[in-house]
Design an enzyme around this catalytic site. Structure first.
Site, short mmCIF file in Angstrom:
data_model
loop_
_atom_site.label_atom_id
_atom_site.label_comp_id
_atom_site.label_asym_id
_atom_site.label_seq_id
_atom_site.Cartn_x
_atom_site.Cartn_y
_atom_site.Cartn_z
N CYS A 393 0.83 -1.21 0.00
CA CYS A 393 0.00 0.00 0.00
C CYS A 393 0.87 1.27 0.00
O CYS A 393 1.36 1.66 -1.05
CB CYS A 393 -1.01 -0.04 1.14
SG CYS A 393 -2.45 0.97 0.77
N HIS A 519 -3.48 -5.06 0.39
CA HIS A 519 -2.85 -5.50 1.64
C HIS A 519 -2.78 -7.02 1.67
O HIS A 519 -3.73 -7.68 2.12
CB HIS A 519 -3.65 -4.99 2.84
CG HIS A 519 -3.46 -3.53 3.10
ND1 HIS A 519 -2.52 -3.05 3.98
CD2 HIS A 519 -4.08 -2.46 2.57
CE1 HIS A 519 -2.58 -1.73 3.99
NE2 HIS A 519 -3.52 -1.35 3.15
N GLU A 521 -1.13 -8.83 3.60
CA GLU A 521 -0.98 -9.41 4.95
C GLU A 521 -2.29 -9.94 5.53
O GLU A 521 -2.27 -10.84 6.37
CB GLU A 521 -0.36 -8.38 5.91
CG GLU A 521 -1.24 -7.20 6.34
CD GLU A 521 -1.17 -6.00 5.41
OE1 GLU A 521 -0.93 -6.20 4.20
OE2 GLU A 521 -1.38 -4.87 5.87
N1 GLN Z 1 -1.98 6.74 2.61
C1 GLN Z 1 -2.13 5.93 1.45
C2 GLN Z 1 -3.53 6.06 0.83
O1 GLN Z 1 -4.43 6.55 1.46
C3 GLN Z 1 -1.81 4.50 1.74
C4 GLN Z 1 -2.80 3.85 2.66
C5 GLN Z 1 -2.28 2.58 3.29
O2 GLN Z 1 -1.08 2.31 3.29
N2 GLN Z 1 -3.17 1.80 3.86
O3 GLN Z 1 -3.74 5.68 -0.30
#
Ligand code: GLN
Length: 544
Positions: A393, A519, A521
């Site tokens: 992300c 994600h 994970e």
């Molecule tokens: N801050 C970034 C976004 O809003 C990444 C978010 C995250 O890592 N969950 O896209």
């Protein structure tokens, strides 16, 4: 499937409360209890009650409350749901996390709609009814035989009172043979005397009894096995039979806890109280999975570079996913938490060069400007030094920024999250996010289909051209910069929403450089590690 002797119609409930202090591992005891019942053939699931007033965990700082766990249906939930999913190998919906905010929102909405017309709306019965109905609805809609409900917080907190009152009422309504209370406490050892102290447990049981709840089982956390003397004392003062006082001493891994509970006859106590028939676990491969978490040959050192490293719980699913992947190849994972802000100043930065001592660098999710230049430096350093890199992300977005700045020489490349006026917004707000005004629950959330491009590392890793993974983000790769990346030899290896969004970014001819918008994970399980983590850990294990 084993059968329940039909005494009373309807599902059975096990309630797990906590005493003495937080952080005793109630989530693991809840998951392990549910696992034992699942292995015994029952249809079981878990629910987490969080007494705070937030509607969900999404608006809380991970340093204060730990990671925000994202469910398939886009719930931003308490991290204990991650434990339940990992132990039970099931996907939970957001309804499995109930907060005070959520209950009050429903009650107040119903009041505004006139559903309580003429009545004075009160905590008892309206709020407690809403809590009970929520739990019953989950059991009914998922056709569960047993629901294990963990009540967050510590007995005695003002916030948790309406929930405990609702659980007490539920016992009255569904009957004693359909409910069981497990109370988790602590027996500390004071260094000077070396004796297990039972007084905190005694007090906490008294507190629970004061609000009308008599626990059936005490799960006592302790460093070493509870002594028979301590067990006898607790039994006497808490008015609980000795065989219902279970020692929850430190185990070599959390996945051993179901065996630890079973070895003390906890299932016998549960099956007697709940009148369950044939309650004995068929362990299948669970025991060998649990064993793989403490029988290693060698270890791998991973640096997790992020901004919430002061509380490792902020990245708890990342940590578990790494350990699942490590266990699958027989390697112990040694995680070092690296504060990204310390990597911001590149000139002569010993911090950055220190990253060379790790077998792999992982950058997890994150938000905001603080420490972001340090992450960009780390992502660039991993590329230049051929150190395996896994970006998730924020770690994906900033790896792209690093590549555009340093490989494609677009000096001002940035994310508009970090610099709203940047000339080169290579990571930008998703168009549909521009119109949102509320911050809670408004990101791109939950499971989405991802299509993988042929002849990529991603396809090698997943061996499937279509996967589903969970998301939580507001920003995304700006496809105007697609060709310049491709011209510089980078691989854009997966997309979602009919090609609209980039999901995976790779650097070919590198030991392992893989970053995903999703994600990964949240999809990892013990015995079934997430594929990108396995690829990363394998590459890290092959020392350069
Ligand atoms: N801050 C970034 C976004 O809003 C990444 C978010 C995250 O890592 N969950 O896209």
């Amino acid at each position: 499937m084993r059968s329940i002797r039909k005494q009373v119609e309807g599902p059975k409930f096990i309630f797990v409360t906590g005493g003495v202090m937080s952080g005793l591992g109630k989530g693991v005891i809840t998951s392990s209890t549910a696992k034992l019942l699942q292995l015994s053939g029952f249809r079981v699931s878990c629910v987490k009650i969080d007494p705070y007033v937030n509607c969900d965990a999404g608006t809380m700082n991970p340093i204060a409350h730990g990671e925000v766990f994202v469910t398939d249906d886009g719930g931003e939930c308490d991290m204990d749901l991650g434990n339940y999913e990992r132990f039970l190998d099931i996907a939970l919906s957001k309804d499995h996390n109930l907060t005070t905010g959520r209950v009050y929102l429903d009650v107040i909405r119903a009041e505004r709609e006139g559903k309580y017309l003429g009545q004075c709306v009160q905590i008892i019965p309206h709020v407690t009814d809403a809590i009970k109905n929520h739990l019953r609805k989950i059991a009914r809609s998922e056709n569960l035989e047993i629901v294990v409900v963990e009540c967050g917080g510590t007995v005695g907190d003002i916030e948790s009172l309406p929930f405990l009152e609702a659980l007490r009422q539920l016992e009255l309504e569904v009957g004693h043979s359909n409910t069981l209370f497990i109370h988790v406490t602590l027996a500390p050892i004071l260094d000077v005397v070396g004796e297990q102290k039972t007084k905190p447990t005694q007090h906490s049981v008294q507190e629970l009894r004061r609000i009308g709840i008599q626990p059936d089982i005490l799960a006592v956390r302790c460093r070493t096995k509870l002594t028979s003397e301590a067990r006898r004392k607790i039994s006497l003062f808490a008015s609980i039979e000795e065989n219902s006082v279970v020692s929850c001493h430190d185990a070599p891994s959390i996945y051993k806890i179901p065996e630890l509970l079973e070895s003390q006859g906890m299932l016998d106590v549960i099956s007697e109280k709940l009148r369950l028939e044939n309650c004995s676990p068929r362990w299948l491969n669970w025991r060998s999975i649990a064993k793989s978490f403490h029988t290693y040959e060698g270890s791998i050192r991973i640096a997790i570079v992020g901004k919430y490293v002061s509380l490792p719980d902020s990245y708890v699913s990342v940590y578990h996913a790494l350990s699942h992947a490590g266990a699958s190849i027989g390697k112990k994972i040694e995680v070092n938490w690296v504060e990204s802000q310390k990597l911001e100043n590149t000139t002569g930065s010993s911090g950055l060069h220190h990253l060379r001592t790790y077998d792999g660098i992982l950058v997890p999710g994150g938000f905001g400007k603080r420490g972001s230049e340090g992450i960009i430096n780390a992502a660039n350093f991993a590329r230049l030094e051929n150190i395996p890199y896994l970006g998730i992300c924020f770690g994906f977005q900033l790896a792209i920024v690093a590549a555009l700045r340093n490989l494609c020489l677009i000096e001002n490349a940035n994310s508009t999250e970090l610099d709203p006026d940047t000339k080169d917004p290579v990571i930008d707000y998703m168009p549909e996010q521009r119109s949102t005004t509320e911050l809670g629950g408004s990101m791109r959330l939950g499971n989405h289909e991802i299509n993988i491009v042929p002849t990529t590392l991603a396809l090698d890793i997943y061996k499937n051209d279509k996967i589903f993974r969970r998301h939580r983000h507001r920003y995304e790769f700006n496809q105007h910069y697609r060709n310049i990346l491709l011209d510089n030899g980078v691989a854009l290896s997966a997309f979602s929403d009919s090609g609209k969004r980039l999901e995976i970014f790779e650097i070919p001819n590198h030991r392992f450089y893989f970053a995903s918008q999703y994600h990964s994970e949240f999809s990892s399980r013990p015995g079934k590690p997430e594929e990108a983590f396995v690829g990363f850990v394998r590459a890290a294990a092959l020392k350069s």
